[in-house]
Design a protein around this motif. Structure first.
Motif, mmCIF file in Angstrom:
data_model
loop_
_atom_site.group_PDB
_atom_site.id
_atom_site.type_symbol
_atom_site.label_atom_id
_atom_site.label_comp_id
_atom_site.label_asym_id
_atom_site.label_seq_id
_atom_site.Cartn_x
_atom_site.Cartn_y
_atom_site.Cartn_z
ATOM 1 N N VAL A 187 5.254 8.590 2.588
ATOM 2 C CA VAL A 187 5.753 7.450 2.811
ATOM 3 C C VAL A 187 7.082 7.418 3.411
ATOM 4 O O VAL A 187 7.884 8.190 2.961
ATOM 5 C CB VAL A 187 5.750 6.810 1.444
ATOM 6 C CG1 VAL A 187 6.337 5.185 1.585
ATOM 7 C CG2 VAL A 187 4.623 6.780 0.625
ATOM 8 N N THR A 221 1.609 13.051 -2.769
ATOM 9 C CA THR A 221 2.382 12.219 -2.070
ATOM 10 C C THR A 221 3.894 12.400 -1.840
ATOM 11 O O THR A 221 4.530 12.737 -2.962
ATOM 12 C CB THR A 221 2.336 10.580 -2.553
ATOM 13 O OG1 THR A 221 1.101 10.164 -2.439
ATOM 14 C CG2 THR A 221 3.140 9.585 -1.360
ATOM 15 N N ASN A 224 7.177 1.674 4.282
ATOM 16 C CA ASN A 224 7.596 0.724 3.496
ATOM 17 C C ASN A 224 9.159 0.716 3.726
ATOM 18 O O ASN A 224 9.957 1.432 3.133
ATOM 19 C CB ASN A 224 7.374 1.176 2.114
ATOM 20 C CG ASN A 224 7.696 0.045 0.809
ATOM 21 O OD1 ASN A 224 8.055 -1.021 1.409
ATOM 22 N ND2 ASN A 224 7.855 0.402 -0.432
ATOM 23 N N LEU A 268 2.460 -1.288 -2.065
ATOM 24 C CA LEU A 268 2.239 -0.094 -1.404
ATOM 25 C C LEU A 268 1.302 0.950 -2.382
ATOM 26 O O LEU A 268 0.397 1.447 -1.695
ATOM 27 C CB LEU A 268 3.438 0.557 -0.674
ATOM 28 C CG LEU A 268 3.199 1.752 0.181
ATOM 29 C CD1 LEU A 268 2.245 0.984 1.565
ATOM 30 C CD2 LEU A 268 4.285 2.664 0.712
ATOM 31 N N GLN A 289 -0.167 12.875 1.436
ATOM 32 C CA GLN A 289 0.223 11.660 2.180
ATOM 33 C C GLN A 289 1.727 11.414 2.029
ATOM 34 O O GLN A 289 2.440 12.346 1.228
ATOM 35 C CB GLN A 289 -0.345 10.440 1.222
ATOM 36 C CG GLN A 289 -1.908 10.240 1.134
ATOM 37 C CD GLN A 289 -2.167 9.068 0.420
ATOM 38 O OE1 GLN A 289 -2.588 8.077 1.113
ATOM 39 N NE2 GLN A 289 -2.121 9.243 -0.739
ATOM 40 N N MET A 317 -2.367 2.403 -1.075
ATOM 41 C CA MET A 317 -2.654 3.745 -1.147
ATOM 42 C C MET A 317 -3.532 4.337 -2.167
ATOM 43 O O MET A 317 -4.125 5.351 -1.690
ATOM 44 C CB MET A 317 -1.330 4.499 -1.293
ATOM 45 C CG MET A 317 -0.150 4.344 -0.407
ATOM 46 S SD MET A 317 1.496 5.256 -0.372
ATOM 47 C CE MET A 317 0.890 6.897 -0.306
ATOM 48 N N TRP A 342 2.146 6.216 5.923
ATOM 49 C CA TRP A 342 2.436 5.192 5.281
ATOM 50 C C TRP A 342 3.931 4.708 5.411
ATOM 51 O O TRP A 342 4.728 5.540 5.356
ATOM 52 C CB TRP A 342 2.181 5.078 3.637
ATOM 53 C CG TRP A 342 0.630 5.312 3.553
ATOM 54 C CD1 TRP A 342 0.231 6.575 3.364
ATOM 55 C CD2 TRP A 342 -0.427 4.348 3.199
ATOM 56 N NE1 TRP A 342 -1.111 6.413 3.058
ATOM 57 C CE2 TRP A 342 -1.674 5.215 2.918
ATOM 58 C CE3 TRP A 342 -0.369 2.986 3.222
ATOM 59 C CZ2 TRP A 342 -2.537 4.555 2.730
ATOM 60 C CZ3 TRP A 342 -1.636 2.240 2.960
ATOM 61 C CH2 TRP A 342 -2.679 2.995 2.617
ATOM 62 N N GLY A 380 2.662 -0.681 4.792
ATOM 63 C CA GLY A 380 1.245 -0.585 5.244
ATOM 64 C C GLY A 380 1.049 1.014 5.760
ATOM 65 O O GLY A 380 1.933 1.677 6.199
ATOM 66 N N PRO A 381 -0.283 1.151 6.258
ATOM 67 C CA PRO A 381 -0.589 2.485 6.931
ATOM 68 C C PRO A 381 -0.335 2.483 8.356
ATOM 69 O O PRO A 381 -0.196 1.467 8.998
ATOM 70 C CB PRO A 381 -2.011 2.491 6.802
ATOM 71 C CG PRO A 381 -2.572 1.151 6.556
ATOM 72 C CD PRO A 381 -1.599 0.300 5.990
#
Length: 412
Positions: A246, A5, A372, A390, A244, A394, A370, A361-362
Motif C-alpha cells: 500500500v 502486506t 491510499n 481500503l 501486497q 483488499m 494499492w 484503491g488498486p
C-alpha cells in the motif's frame, strides 16, 4: 521478513490502514524513513473535521481571485516562479470547483466524512489515547458583519447533512471565548473533535499496531520493487517481502507511483505552524478559525498552535515566513498571543488532487499494488475511515460505501 502486506508511510493514513488490515487477520509491516507521526500528520491543526461536508474549493469569484493574484493575502500565497509549473493543475482545480462539480465532490466525500469521529473514537479507545481528544467542536469567527451573515446562511443550508451548530452573536461568542476580541459573531460547529497533539495520537495508534503484533520498520519507500509475483522493499533490518503493498505516503506518494508509470495529478499545498504562549491571564478554550484570514488557532499540548492556510511553492523550496507573519499580525489583534515557543516555523505539505477526492484503491497495471493518499486538508480526519475502506477492498469484505469515486483509474 515475509508478510501479507507492506504499508509504505507511517502517517495517520498509513498507520490506520495497517491497523485495519491487521484487524482483518493480515500480517502487516509498516515502513517509513522516520518514526510514525513525524511528517504531515505531526503539524496539522488537530481537527477531526466532521462538519467539513463541502471540500476546500478553488475560488470562483473574480474579485477574490484578483485579490489572491496580488499575492498579499494571508489565506493564500504563491511563489511567482513556481506558479507557471502549477498552472495546468490549478486550471483543473478551478474547473472541478464549479457549483455542479463541487456538489458532486461533496456527495462523494460525505460517506467518509460522516464516519470520521466514530472511527477515531474506536481507535483512540483501543490505543488509550482518548485523553488527547476533546469533544468541544470548533468555532469559525468573523470580523465583518456581511461575511458573517453569508456564513450563517450557508450553515443553515447544511442542515440536510444533520450537522449540529450554533450561530453566535458577538456577546454569545465572547462568553465562550472571553479573550477573543474585535469579532462580530461566529458559528460553533459541535460535531467535530480536536486533538491536542496530533503527532502523539498517530504514535499512539502505531504503538497499538505493534502491541497487536505488527512490525514497524525504518526504510526508504523508494526502494520498492516488484519481485516475481510479490513486492520487496529495503529496511534497516533487511529486505521485506510482501504479497501486497500500500502506498500511503501522503505528499511523498508520487516518489513511488510515478516511478511505476502512474500519472496521477497529485499536487502539494504547503502550510506552516508556530506555537505561542498566551499572555498572562488569557486562555483559548476552543480551536478557532479566522474564516476571512484563513488561519487556525488551536490550544495544543505545546501552546497555542497557529496553522496557516495554503502556500503554492515547490515542495523542496526553502521555508518562507511571509504568510505566517501575515497571519500572526492579524491574530495578535484578535487574541493576546504571547511569545513564540518554537525556534523555527514548522513546514508541512498537504497532498491534494484537483477533484478534491483522495485516491483509494488498486493500481490497475500492477498486481498487489494499492493506493491510499491525497487526503488534502483532511488526512487526520479521514485516516481511520479510508484505512478501513481500503482494508475492506483488499480483503474482499463488503465495503461501507462504493469506492468508485476514489479510484486511481479516474485519471486515465
Amino acid at each position: 521478513m515475509d508478510c501479507d502486506t507492506l504499508v509504505l508511510g507511517a502517517g495517520i493514513v498509513g498507520v490506520c490502514t495497517a491497523l485495519h488490515l491487521q484487524a482483518a487477520g493480515q500480517r502487516v509491516v509498516l515502513l517509513d524513513r522516520d518514526e510514525p507521526g513525524r511528517g504531515t500528520s505531526h503539524g496539522n491543526a488537530g481537527l477531526i473535521e466532521r462538519s467539513s461536508i463541502i471540500p476546500y474549493a478553488f475560488p470562483r469569484d473574480w474579485s477574490r481571485l484578483l485579490r489572491y493574484g496580488l499575492n498579499r493575502q494571508s489565506a493564500m500565497r504563491f511563489s511567482p516562479i513556481f506558479l507557471p509549473r502549477l498552472a495546468p493543475w490549478l486550471l483543473e482545480y478551478w474547473r472541478q470547483s464549479s457549483p455542479v462539480n463541487l456538489a458532486g465532490a461533496s456527495r462523494d466525500m460525505q460517506p467518509l466524512i460522516e464516519r470520521c469521529v466514530s472511527e477515531h473514537d474506536a481507535l483512540a479507545q483501543a490505543a488509550g489515547m482518548t485523553g488527547l481528544i476533546q469533544a468541544k467542536g470548533w468555532i469559525e469567527f468573523y470580523r465583518d458583519q456581511a461575511q458573517f451573515d453569508i456564513a450563517a446562511a450557508d450553515a443553515r443550508s447544511h442542515e440536510q447533512y444533520g450537522l449540529r451548530y450554533e450561530i453566535l452573536d458577538a456577546v454569545q461568542l465572547r462568553k465562550r471565548e472571553p479573550h477573543l476580541s474585535s469579532v462580530v459573531g461566529g458559528i460553533h460547529w459541535l460535531d467535530p473533535k480536536s486533538v491536542s497533539d496530533p503527532g502523539a495520537l498517530v504514535r499512539g495508534y502505531a504503538d497499538l499496531f505493534v502491541q497487536r503484533g505488527g512490525l514497524s520498520l525504518r526504510g526508504d519507500a523508494r526502494s520498492l520493487r516488484q519481485h516475481a509475483d510479490a513486492w520487496q522493499a529495503d529496511s534497516v533490518e533487511g529486505v521485506v517481502n510482501a504479497q501486497q503493498v500500500v502506498v500511503a505516503l501522503g505528499p511523498q506518494s508520487a516518489e513511488v507511483f510515478s516511478g511505476l508509470g502512474y500519472r496521477i495529478p497529485l499536487a502539494i499545498k504547503r502550510g506552516y505552524h508556530m506555537h505561542y504562549a498566551s499572555q498572562p491571564g488569557a486562555k483559548l478554550e476552543h480551536s478557532v478559525i479566522d474564516a476571512q484570514a484563513g488561519y487556525v488557532l488551536a490550544p495544543m499540548a505545546r501552546g497555542i498552535r497557529l496553522t496557516t492556510g495554503v502556500e503554492f511553492a515547490a515542495t523542496d523550496a526553502a521555508p518562507n515566513e511571509i504568510q505566517l507573519r501575515r497571519c500572526e499580525a492579524i491574530a495578535r489583534r484578535l487574541y493576546p498571543l504571547g511569545e513564540r515557543l518554537d525556534a523555527e516555523p514548522w513546514l508541512g505539505r498537504r497532498p491534494c488532487l484537483p477533484d478534491m477526492r483522495p485516491v483509494i484503491g488498486p493500481a490497475r497495471r500492477h498486481k498487489g499494488l494499492w493506493f491510499n493518499f491525497g487526503h488534502a486538508h483532511h488526512g487526520l480526519t479521514l485516516g481511520p475511515v479510508t484505512g478501513r475502506l481500503l482494508a475492506q477492498m483488499m480483503t474482499g469484505a463488503a465495503t461501507f460505501t462504493d469506492p468508485a469515486p476514489y479510484s486511481p483509474d479516474r485519471f486515465h
